[in-house]
Design an enzyme around this catalytic site. Sequence first.
Site, PDB file in Angstrom:
ATOM      1  N   ARG A 171       0.858  -1.190   0.000  1.00 56.47           N
ATOM      2  CA  ARG A 171       0.000   0.000   0.000  1.00 56.47           C
ATOM      3  C   ARG A 171       0.887   1.230   0.000  1.00 56.47           C
ATOM      4  O   ARG A 171       1.899   1.261   0.678  1.00 56.47           O
ATOM      5  CB  ARG A 171      -0.817   0.044   1.300  1.00 56.47           C
ATOM      6  CG  ARG A 171      -1.973  -0.921   1.364  1.00 56.47           C
ATOM      7  CD  ARG A 171      -2.744  -0.785   2.664  1.00 56.47           C
ATOM      8  NE  ARG A 171      -1.903  -0.488   3.827  1.00 56.47           N
ATOM      9  CZ  ARG A 171      -1.912   0.658   4.481  1.00 56.47           C
ATOM     10  NH1 ARG A 171      -2.692   1.634   4.140  1.00 56.47           N
ATOM     11  NH2 ARG A 171      -1.123   0.831   5.536  1.00 56.47           N
ATOM     12  N   ARG A 175      -2.845  10.911  -0.318  1.00 52.91           N
ATOM     13  CA  ARG A 175      -3.868  11.763   0.298  1.00 52.91           C
ATOM     14  C   ARG A 175      -4.213  12.901  -0.638  1.00 52.91           C
ATOM     15  O   ARG A 175      -3.316  13.643  -1.036  1.00 52.91           O
ATOM     16  CB  ARG A 175      -3.286  12.396   1.542  1.00 52.91           C
ATOM     17  CG  ARG A 175      -3.726  11.721   2.780  1.00 52.91           C
ATOM     18  CD  ARG A 175      -3.227  12.513   3.962  1.00 52.91           C
ATOM     19  NE  ARG A 175      -2.915  11.577   5.014  1.00 52.91           N
ATOM     20  CZ  ARG A 175      -2.116  11.834   6.010  1.00 52.91           C
ATOM     21  NH1 ARG A 175      -1.527  13.005   6.101  1.00 52.91           N
ATOM     22  NH2 ARG A 175      -1.897  10.925   6.928  1.00 52.91           N
ATOM     23  N   ARG A 248      16.624  -6.240   9.597  1.00 59.10           N
ATOM     24  CA  ARG A 248      17.417  -5.140   9.071  1.00 59.10           C
ATOM     25  C   ARG A 248      17.884  -4.342  10.276  1.00 59.10           C
ATOM     26  O   ARG A 248      17.175  -4.244  11.283  1.00 59.10           O
ATOM     27  CB  ARG A 248      16.587  -4.216   8.168  1.00 59.10           C
ATOM     28  CG  ARG A 248      16.299  -4.754   6.810  1.00 59.10           C
ATOM     29  CD  ARG A 248      17.505  -4.925   5.935  1.00 59.10           C
ATOM     30  NE  ARG A 248      18.163  -3.654   5.607  1.00 59.10           N
ATOM     31  CZ  ARG A 248      19.360  -3.594   5.035  1.00 59.10           C
ATOM     32  NH1 ARG A 248      20.038  -4.692   4.753  1.00 59.10           N
ATOM     33  NH2 ARG A 248      19.898  -2.420   4.747  1.00 59.10           N
ATOM     34  N   ARG A 279      18.035   9.262   6.639  1.00 57.50           N
ATOM     35  CA  ARG A 279      17.354  10.455   7.151  1.00 57.50           C
ATOM     36  C   ARG A 279      18.200  11.144   8.210  1.00 57.50           C
ATOM     37  O   ARG A 279      19.133  10.548   8.761  1.00 57.50           O
ATOM     38  CB  ARG A 279      15.973  10.120   7.695  1.00 57.50           C
ATOM     39  CG  ARG A 279      15.936   9.018   8.720  1.00 57.50           C
ATOM     40  CD  ARG A 279      14.496   8.697   9.117  1.00 57.50           C
ATOM     41  NE  ARG A 279      14.451   7.621  10.084  1.00 57.50           N
ATOM     42  CZ  ARG A 279      13.371   7.246  10.738  1.00 57.50           C
ATOM     43  NH1 ARG A 279      12.232   7.856  10.523  1.00 57.50           N
ATOM     44  NH2 ARG A 279      13.403   6.248  11.592  1.00 57.50           N
ATOM     45  N   GLU A 299      20.873   8.711  10.136  1.00 59.61           N
ATOM     46  CA  GLU A 299      20.492   7.293  10.254  1.00 59.61           C
ATOM     47  C   GLU A 299      20.950   6.545   9.002  1.00 59.61           C
ATOM     48  O   GLU A 299      20.634   6.948   7.881  1.00 59.61           O
ATOM     49  CB  GLU A 299      18.967   7.195  10.412  1.00 59.61           C
ATOM     50  CG  GLU A 299      18.472   5.767  10.497  1.00 59.61           C
ATOM     51  CD  GLU A 299      16.973   5.677  10.804  1.00 59.61           C
ATOM     52  OE1 GLU A 299      16.443   6.529  11.546  1.00 59.61           O
ATOM     53  OE2 GLU A 299      16.342   4.735  10.287  1.00 59.61           O
ATOM     54  N   TYR A 347       6.917  -6.182  13.698  1.00 59.02           N
ATOM     55  CA  TYR A 347       7.061  -4.752  13.931  1.00 59.02           C
ATOM     56  C   TYR A 347       5.831  -4.259  14.684  1.00 59.02           C
ATOM     57  O   TYR A 347       4.710  -4.416  14.215  1.00 59.02           O
ATOM     58  CB  TYR A 347       7.219  -3.955  12.624  1.00 59.02           C
ATOM     59  CG  TYR A 347       7.325  -2.484  12.953  1.00 59.02           C
ATOM     60  CD1 TYR A 347       8.541  -1.922  13.293  1.00 59.02           C
ATOM     61  CD2 TYR A 347       6.184  -1.683  13.025  1.00 59.02           C
ATOM     62  CE1 TYR A 347       8.638  -0.594  13.684  1.00 59.02           C
ATOM     63  CE2 TYR A 347       6.266  -0.359  13.419  1.00 59.02           C
ATOM     64  CZ  TYR A 347       7.492   0.178  13.738  1.00 59.02           C
ATOM     65  OH  TYR A 347       7.573   1.487  14.138  1.00 59.02           O
ATOM     66  N   ASP A 349       4.212  -0.867  16.668  1.00 54.76           N
ATOM     67  CA  ASP A 349       4.306   0.496  17.168  1.00 54.76           C
ATOM     68  C   ASP A 349       4.105   0.459  18.674  1.00 54.76           C
ATOM     69  O   ASP A 349       3.582  -0.522  19.212  1.00 54.76           O
ATOM     70  CB  ASP A 349       3.237   1.376  16.505  1.00 54.76           C
ATOM     71  CG  ASP A 349       3.748   1.971  15.198  1.00 54.76           C
ATOM     72  OD1 ASP A 349       4.969   2.193  15.081  1.00 54.76           O
ATOM     73  OD2 ASP A 349       2.925   2.201  14.290  1.00 54.76           O
TER      74      ASP A 349
HETATM   75  P1  FAD Z   1      12.561  -3.530  22.906  1.00 53.06           P
HETATM   76  O1  FAD Z   1      12.448  -2.070  23.137  1.00 53.06           O
HETATM   77  O2  FAD Z   1      13.520  -3.983  21.880  1.00 53.06           O
HETATM   78  O3  FAD Z   1      12.941  -4.203  24.310  1.00 53.06           O
HETATM   79  C1  FAD Z   1      13.480  -5.488  24.419  1.00 53.06           C
HETATM   80  C2  FAD Z   1      14.517  -5.446  25.518  1.00 53.06           C
HETATM   81  O4  FAD Z   1      14.940  -6.774  25.828  1.00 53.06           O
HETATM   82  C3  FAD Z   1      15.774  -4.677  25.130  1.00 53.06           C
HETATM   83  O5  FAD Z   1      16.040  -3.665  26.071  1.00 53.06           O
HETATM   84  C4  FAD Z   1      16.859  -5.744  25.105  1.00 53.06           C
HETATM   85  O6  FAD Z   1      18.144  -5.253  25.484  1.00 53.06           O
HETATM   86  C5  FAD Z   1      16.320  -6.743  26.106  1.00 53.06           C
HETATM   87  N1  FAD Z   1      16.825  -8.111  25.917  1.00 53.06           N
HETATM   88  C6  FAD Z   1      16.856  -8.822  24.764  1.00 53.06           C
HETATM   89  N2  FAD Z   1      17.400 -10.032  24.986  1.00 53.06           N
HETATM   90  C7  FAD Z   1      17.736 -10.081  26.290  1.00 53.06           C
HETATM   91  C8  FAD Z   1      18.373 -11.061  27.096  1.00 53.06           C
HETATM   92  N3  FAD Z   1      18.774 -12.233  26.603  1.00 53.06           N
HETATM   93  N4  FAD Z   1      18.579 -10.794  28.415  1.00 53.06           N
HETATM   94  C9  FAD Z   1      18.179  -9.584  28.941  1.00 53.06           C
HETATM   95  N5  FAD Z   1      17.596  -8.622  28.211  1.00 53.06           N
HETATM   96  C10 FAD Z   1      17.375  -8.852  26.892  1.00 53.06           C
HETATM   97  N6  FAD Z   1       6.836   3.069  17.469  1.00 53.06           N
HETATM   98  C11 FAD Z   1       5.939   4.078  17.525  1.00 53.06           C
HETATM   99  O7  FAD Z   1       4.832   3.913  18.068  1.00 53.06           O
HETATM  100  N7  FAD Z   1       6.251   5.311  16.995  1.00 53.06           N
HETATM  101  C12 FAD Z   1       7.452   5.563  16.386  1.00 53.06           C
HETATM  102  O8  FAD Z   1       7.673   6.675  15.910  1.00 53.06           O
HETATM  103  C13 FAD Z   1       8.398   4.497  16.313  1.00 53.06           C
HETATM  104  N8  FAD Z   1       9.593   4.702  15.717  1.00 53.06           N
HETATM  105  C14 FAD Z   1      10.473   3.665  15.628  1.00 53.06           C
HETATM  106  C15 FAD Z   1      11.701   3.888  14.995  1.00 53.06           C
HETATM  107  C16 FAD Z   1      12.610   2.852  14.856  1.00 53.06           C
HETATM  108  C17 FAD Z   1      13.931   3.105  14.173  1.00 53.06           C
HETATM  109  C18 FAD Z   1      12.273   1.568  15.342  1.00 53.06           C
HETATM  110  C19 FAD Z   1      13.212   0.408  15.130  1.00 53.06           C
HETATM  111  C20 FAD Z   1      11.077   1.334  15.997  1.00 53.06           C
HETATM  112  C21 FAD Z   1      10.169   2.384  16.154  1.00 53.06           C
HETATM  113  N9  FAD Z   1       8.966   2.210  16.838  1.00 53.06           N
HETATM  114  C22 FAD Z   1       8.051   3.232  16.889  1.00 53.06           C
HETATM  115  C23 FAD Z   1       8.633   0.927  17.497  1.00 53.06           C
HETATM  116  C24 FAD Z   1       9.071   0.893  18.982  1.00 53.06           C
HETATM  117  O9  FAD Z   1      10.455   1.047  19.063  1.00 53.06           O
HETATM  118  C25 FAD Z   1       8.635  -0.449  19.570  1.00 53.06           C
HETATM  119  O10 FAD Z   1       7.232  -0.526  19.570  1.00 53.06           O
HETATM  120  C26 FAD Z   1       9.085  -0.702  21.020  1.00 53.06           C
HETATM  121  O11 FAD Z   1      10.350  -0.203  21.286  1.00 53.06           O
HETATM  122  C27 FAD Z   1       9.059  -2.199  21.273  1.00 53.06           C
HETATM  123  O12 FAD Z   1       9.268  -2.476  22.642  1.00 53.06           O
HETATM  124  P2  FAD Z   1       9.666  -3.954  23.095  1.00 53.06           P
HETATM  125  O13 FAD Z   1       9.642  -3.955  24.576  1.00 53.06           O
HETATM  126  O14 FAD Z   1       8.846  -4.941  22.374  1.00 53.06           O
HETATM  127  O15 FAD Z   1      11.155  -4.175  22.532  1.00 53.06           O
END
Ligand code: FAD
Length: 365
Positions: A171, A175, A248, A279, A299, A347, A349
């Site tokens: 998609r 707009r 990635r 960016r 980035e 992925y 948010d």
């Molecule tokens: P994570 O934040 O990855 O947390 C997982 C944690 O587990 C990490 O701290 C890691 O170190 C820890 N861990 C892993 N393995 C182990 C282990 N074996 N032992 C101990 N600790 C461990 N979302 C939005 O809503 N708006 C945005 O604008 C947005 N922008 C983004 C931009 C980028 C570049 C990216 C990549 C993502 C973006 N996101 C955005 C998504 C957002 O980052 C995620 O929704 C969120 O961070 C996910 O949280 P999580 O707890 O699932 O994962």
Amino acid sequence: MKKEYDLIIVGSGLYGCVTAYLAHQVGWRCLVIEKRSFVGGNIRDEVREGINVHLYGPHVFHTRYQEVWDFANLFTRFNHFRYCPLARYGGKMYNLPFNMHTFYQLYGTQTPEEAALRLRQEQGIYPHPRNLEEKAISMVGRTMYETLIKGYTEKQWGRKTTELPPFIIERLPLRFTFDNNYFNDRYQGIPIGGYTPIVEKMLEKADVLTGTDFFEFRAQNADIADKIIFTGMIDEYFGYRLGALEYRSVRFETETLDCDNYQGNAVVNYTDGEVPYTRVIEHKHFEFGKQEKTVISREYSSEWAVGMEPYYPVNDEKNNALYEQYKKLADEEENVIFGGRLGNYKYYDMDKVIAAALEQLDRIV
Ligand code: FAD
């Protein structure tokens, strides 16, 4: 015999922190284990020159779910930031996402009717697009594809668009209004004071071990909790025994500049193939900063290998099939629940992470 903790949460990202907060609300004793030296996972920010710097890429909170918005507002207040990124190509600036401003900048069209007609004239005919290039041209035509999609996508994926599958751009929202707000969600903003205070508040009542890898910890402390919520990589949990899931990766070059305003916007995408980064993020603009200096991050998109920071899951057929096999193993694992972007290989948010954690805990409790 009663164990030391009701719950071990592996990972202090948003998923782990929301879970820790909720678990405490129902009276569970929780231990959070985090391998990085700080909490917050990928939403972590830190203050430099009085500016909140998003360490793992720009994060804008947006949601259409009232429940998620109300939950987030327990921990912070949000400002009125709206995400309106720009694209820069060949010395010219374009508005994103593709809207009436972009069509005007590309074609000089002024009304929705003119823009729609021009797009129809531009669209290439590919009844069965074989790759991303053909798919993009069939949707938006060659001018927009070459100016705003080709170079950016090739940098993002490290491959020619002719070698990428069409599904990646299934998609492309167009707009026909003069509206630069990237997200359609009713609730949007940046937490005033940053994301780190939010996660710190969520973790207030939990025991937290940073700088501790779960697998090493488990070897020494096999049986100290009733349940585990694992938000690390699902394939790593199973020792990559079926093979590694692909990601990635991105890396950031962050610099403090001796000027108060570098690019006049929080995010500018470089859609030119010649510029190596995808960016530039100017962090102060997320919070309408008035500091004397500014901090920017360039980035770069990069290949990922086991051991590197995984950012975006590659949800193609091959990887999704492999994930399904890991998920079967996960479903058989007693008292371990896999969550978050790495545990679910998806992925998410931030609002989806909160929604998933709320739902998951409801189910367990
Ligand atoms: P994570 O934040 O990855 O947390 C997982 C944690 O587990 C990490 O701290 C890691 O170190 C820890 N861990 C892993 N393995 C182990 C282990 N074996 N032992 C101990 N600790 C461990 N979302 C939005 O809503 N708006 C945005 O604008 C947005 N922008 C983004 C931009 C980028 C570049 C990216 C990549 C993502 C973006 N996101 C955005 C998504 C957002 O980052 C995620 O929704 C969120 O961070 C996910 O949280 P999580 O707890 O699932 O994962």
